[in-house]
Design a protein around this motif. Sequence first.
Motif, PDB file in Angstrom:
ATOM      1  N   ASP A 474       8.041  -3.097  -5.280  1.00 24.26           N
ATOM      2  CA  ASP A 474       7.252  -4.072  -6.095  1.00 24.26           C
ATOM      3  C   ASP A 474       6.739  -5.626  -5.467  1.00 24.26           C
ATOM      4  N   GLY A 475       6.513  -4.846  -4.292  1.00 28.11           N
ATOM      5  CA  GLY A 475       6.231  -5.981  -3.096  1.00 28.11           C
ATOM      6  C   GLY A 475       4.093  -5.854  -4.095  1.00 28.11           C
ATOM      7  N   ALA A 476       3.716  -5.543  -4.347  1.00 29.83           N
ATOM      8  CA  ALA A 476       2.412  -5.859  -5.118  1.00 29.83           C
ATOM      9  C   ALA A 476       1.666  -6.974  -5.700  1.00 29.83           C
ATOM     10  N   PRO A 477       3.109  -6.595  -7.033  1.00 28.92           N
ATOM     11  CA  PRO A 477       3.048  -7.439  -8.095  1.00 28.92           C
ATOM     12  C   PRO A 477       3.832  -8.535  -7.573  1.00 28.92           C
ATOM     13  N   ASP A 543     -17.714 -10.148  -3.761  1.00 34.18           N
ATOM     14  CA  ASP A 543     -17.183  -9.068  -4.507  1.00 34.18           C
ATOM     15  C   ASP A 543     -15.980  -7.902  -4.245  1.00 34.18           C
ATOM     16  N   PRO A 544     -15.822  -8.768  -3.477  1.00 39.58           N
ATOM     17  CA  PRO A 544     -14.373  -7.569  -2.873  1.00 39.58           C
ATOM     18  C   PRO A 544     -12.815  -7.308  -3.861  1.00 39.58           C
ATOM     19  N   PRO A 545     -12.905  -5.867  -3.690  1.00 38.57           N
ATOM     20  CA  PRO A 545     -11.744  -6.018  -4.231  1.00 38.57           C
ATOM     21  C   PRO A 545     -10.500  -6.807  -4.657  1.00 38.57           C
ATOM     22  N   ARG A 546      -9.562  -6.506  -4.981  1.00 40.69           N
ATOM     23  CA  ARG A 546      -8.290  -7.119  -5.071  1.00 40.69           C
ATOM     24  C   ARG A 546      -7.435  -6.713  -4.285  1.00 40.69           C
ATOM     25  N   MET A 547      -6.390  -8.452  -4.495  1.00 43.92           N
ATOM     26  CA  MET A 547      -5.552  -7.705  -3.182  1.00 43.92           C
ATOM     27  C   MET A 547      -4.747  -7.137  -2.719  1.00 43.92           C
ATOM     28  N   ASP A 548      -4.557  -6.417  -4.107  1.00 42.86           N
ATOM     29  CA  ASP A 548      -3.520  -6.097  -4.819  1.00 42.86           C
ATOM     30  C   ASP A 548      -3.398  -4.184  -4.865  1.00 42.86           C
ATOM     31  N   ASP A 549      -4.840  -4.127  -4.720  1.00 43.22           N
ATOM     32  CA  ASP A 549      -4.843  -2.774  -5.046  1.00 43.22           C
ATOM     33  C   ASP A 549      -4.337  -1.636  -4.358  1.00 43.22           C
TER      34      ASP A 549
END
Length: 1017
Positions: A474-477, A543-549
């Motif tokens: 569950d680290g990313a969320p 335009d960076p990606p999401r940090m939690d991708d």
Amino acid sequence: MNAPLPMSVARDAAGAYDRVAFATNEVAGRLAQHLATQTQGEVLFSPADRGRYATDASIYQEMPVGVFVPRRAEDVQLAIDICRDLGVPVVSRGGGTSQCGQTVGAGLVIDNTKHVRNVLELDVAGRTAVVEPGIVLDHLNAQLKKHGLWYPVDVSTSAQATLGGMAGNNSCGSRSIAWGNMVHNVRGIDAWTADGQLHRFGRFDDSTGWVRAMGEQVRAMAAELAPEIDARWPKVLRRVAGYNLDVFRNQNPRPYTADGSVNLAHLLVGSEGTLAVTRSLTLQLSELPKAKVLGVVNFPTFYKAMDTAQHIVKLGGGTLTAVELVDRTMIELSLQNPAFAPVVRSAVIGQPDAVLLVEFSGADKASLVRHLDDLVALMGDLGLPGSVVRLEDDTAQKNLWEVRKAGLNIMMSLKGDGKPVSFIEDCAVPLEHLAEYTDALTQVFRRHGSRGTWYAHASVGTLHVRPILDMRRDGAPKMREIAEEAAALVRQYRGAYSGEHGDGLCRGEWIQWQFGPRITEAFGRIKQLFDPQQLLCPRRMVDPPRMDDTRLMRFPPSYKVIPLQPALDWKPWDVQNDPATEKTTAPGTGGDPAQGYAKAVEMCNNNGHCRKFDAGTMCPSYRVTRDEQHLTRGRANTLRLALSGQLGPDGIASQAVRDALDLCVSCKGCKRDCPTGVDMAKMKVEFLHHWHRRHGRSLKDRLIAALPDYARTAARLAPLLNLRNRSPLLARLGEKVLGFSARRSLPEWKSRHFFNTPHGTASAAETLAAAKPVVLFVDTFNGYFESDNAEAALRVLQAAGYTVHVASKARPDGGHLCCGRTHLASGQVEEARAKAREVAQALGPFAERGIAIVGLEPSCLLTLRDEHLSLGLGEVSRQIASQALLLEEFLARELSAGRLDVLKEKLRPVQQRILVHGHCHQKAFDAVSPVLRLLQLIPGAQPELVESSCCGMAGAFGYEASHHEVSMQMAELSLLPAVRNAPDAIVVADGTSCRHQIHDGAGREAIHAAVLLARQL
Ligand SMILES: Cc1cc2nc3c(=O)[nH]c(=O)nc-3n(C[C@H](O)[C@H](O)[C@H](O)COP(=O)(O)OP(=O)(O)OC[C@H]3O[C@@H](n4cnc5c(N)ncnc54)[C@H](O)[C@@H]3O)c2cc1C
Ligand code: SF4
Ligand code: SF4
């Protein structure tokens, strides 16, 4: 000029990585071919090479198309041109120690560190230096020291961070309160833009051509956005997010230039390789402080420490250079380490909740001492009289700084899938809010079932903290939730979300959050000005990606390990942990399909600490080749990729792993020096076991492994076997058939050796009953090849009044005991286990009675303390390990207990200089200082330790023809020059291979410490 960000920019940026990610093999092939034919650089396109460059010290991973290691600056320009023609992005890279994924990207990674690392100009009087981007900060500072100068952006990673990478990230050192960040210390940058043009970025006023025109446009943007900039730009020293648009409207408490002028190089600082590729940097150097003093302020509460920082920074009249925090967790961790405990105890009063290390630097100590008085007075005024420990002595200060570093390292070595994750580690808030901010963030962690250990730069409101998260579950969320709550706090206290470590993949999306849509759009326009094709690190900054991708992560939820039955016991790593208490579950319960081996490999968090050349052993092969492949980190990454099936179905037994481990000399330098305790020597044993099972063993490997078994017979044939050393023809034949280098002599067999010579030593029974008993473990090498050492050790022990029993197998005909090292060195774990069983049977009874088992050869004796514990023999191995000591360790212990007076009185003085070279395994087990201590017992002796890494011989490694050259290069790094520079010195080296290397490389006969002691009797 001020047009809105063209839609195509965002679209191109988004598309760039996709294009490359799906780049056909044909594009990759053409790229590799053009690089190989048109440049002089190294072209690394194998899956393992790409995998090793797919990560940095962040949690991210993305496979690049390929890796390029330029030999000259011109190669970089050619590579940019080739990439542009093929539409492949360029990702510039230094040491790869970024924590936010800045160097992770799907293009061509250009590694500047191997060759492009020269000081091009040095102007001592003008205090400037022009350097290439790949030079490491410590290496630059080593060159500047003799001129009384230094480059003062002293990042913690100074031993591996490159100036190019530091500029890319706008890095900041512990002493930024005095010297500022990179942006304050860069005077100019020569860089290629994506169109391949080389430009000089410096003072705006002096600029011409494209640079001037670009500067004008940025100036206009800054003017247009002035109210926005004033309102949204964080007013703290430590703000590294986005582009430095404020060069034209300074928001930093410290002006970017001394004279208030605008320097366009500062636009590139902190741009993370997205605007241009640095060719060289002109640096502003500073005078090295001549004196330093340190005040350690002890606080009853963490809150009070944080609240007090704002008052402390006003002290010193310009001489205050650091206010660094160490919290209770770190103090406690350091107190658990026997080496650090005395240092910590001398700096703390009672049981503080936190301490602040307050440093003043300047021209003379006397004036600095007065500032310490002021600190003491301030603390009295603030209600904490008697809370300051004054450290005026330089060594005491240095020791304490080292403890702070080591404390962090211990924290990083948490076993289990939950790891301290860096993503809000460097938020900076104004000092007056530091206490409330840290308090509120602690509550955030608590709400999410985690906690953080705090450390670092209180002086500038940047405190490092890493909550423990399990990125596979569950680290990313959780990371996003914590980030959002932390961000709200940063906004509340008007701080900077990205205060030290940059944006990269982790914080790119927070740029808009920090600066708002209009400034973010201006950043897009700046990117468009420099790089309209989106060639340089696209989808970072803009335009960076999401940090939690999780698709971009090293351990996504889909991460799987190939099941493996290991030969060694890796259960201690197969655990899980509780993020709130950091307590780990029982060994073997972590659910690792590789039964702990994979989790041991995954301990490497890519921090890059192994890329070092300073004192310490890690990592000799990298020191010679400077290849990522031959670095502990490169090896751990290769193993991780292999174990998780990312290098194909062969898993651990793949050729890529073999190539990566080939030059690992199993020195155990990493076991000691790696902050997370990556033990590559042990991992190599496991690998070799699987490799040889699949691919078979060579005759050479079998001969080396079985040496202890045939040594007795071979000794009888000594004259015959030694012919090989006398006949070049036989040596060449040996190289051809067996692979032993013809350029090496082999150890000489002796017909008369320790094991066939009577010594009148005590029996087992006599020893068990003796008042001063000791067991002498004579290994194969000292027993058969260098009996004089074993005899000397016996003499010394007997002269000191001990009853000595020589260890032998517990069977009627005896026979010498073997630790199994030669078998381990070729991965024959079963055979090594059989040897360990014999050791257990024979020595168990002595160990049980607390009788010391003393050995001479570090690699053999210390096997009893190390690998035997992984062979699954249980308690008896632990007992033996606790009694197994090198001769000097044993005697030093006896000296401390006051039991060595008899020996001391017998020792005659020595007149010669004494050089000591520590065997790598001695260093790994902190067993070198007892050698020095013991030799100091000889009247007149002043043993000097050679600051050396591995001697390069490393058991059989240096004898192998395929390794001879690397082996000699390792020896030439420090050991051989030191020996040559002391022609009259006695050279002491306890390792049999070290002595051989010194003989071969310097033509000198080194001796075991036992021999020197015995000579002086
Ligand atoms: C344990 C640990 C402690 C740290 N402590 C600190 C600290 O005290 N202070 C601090 O500021 N940071 C710290 N960092 C972060 C990191 O070490 C620094 O940012 C360091 O300066 C990066 O240097 P590098 O050579 O590894 O650069 P890299 O990580 O390789 O690259 C950094 C950036 O520079 C760009 N770049 C590199 N070369 C070029 C070039 N030739 N042209 C254009 N762009 C280029 C890259 O693309 C990337 O965006 C720490 C990291 C770790 C793991
Ligand atoms: S091997 Fe150790 S020192 Fe090297 S990068 Fe990995 S964790 Fe850091
Ligand atoms: S054991 Fe020695 S050579 Fe091998 S990775 Fe570790 S430090 Fe490098």
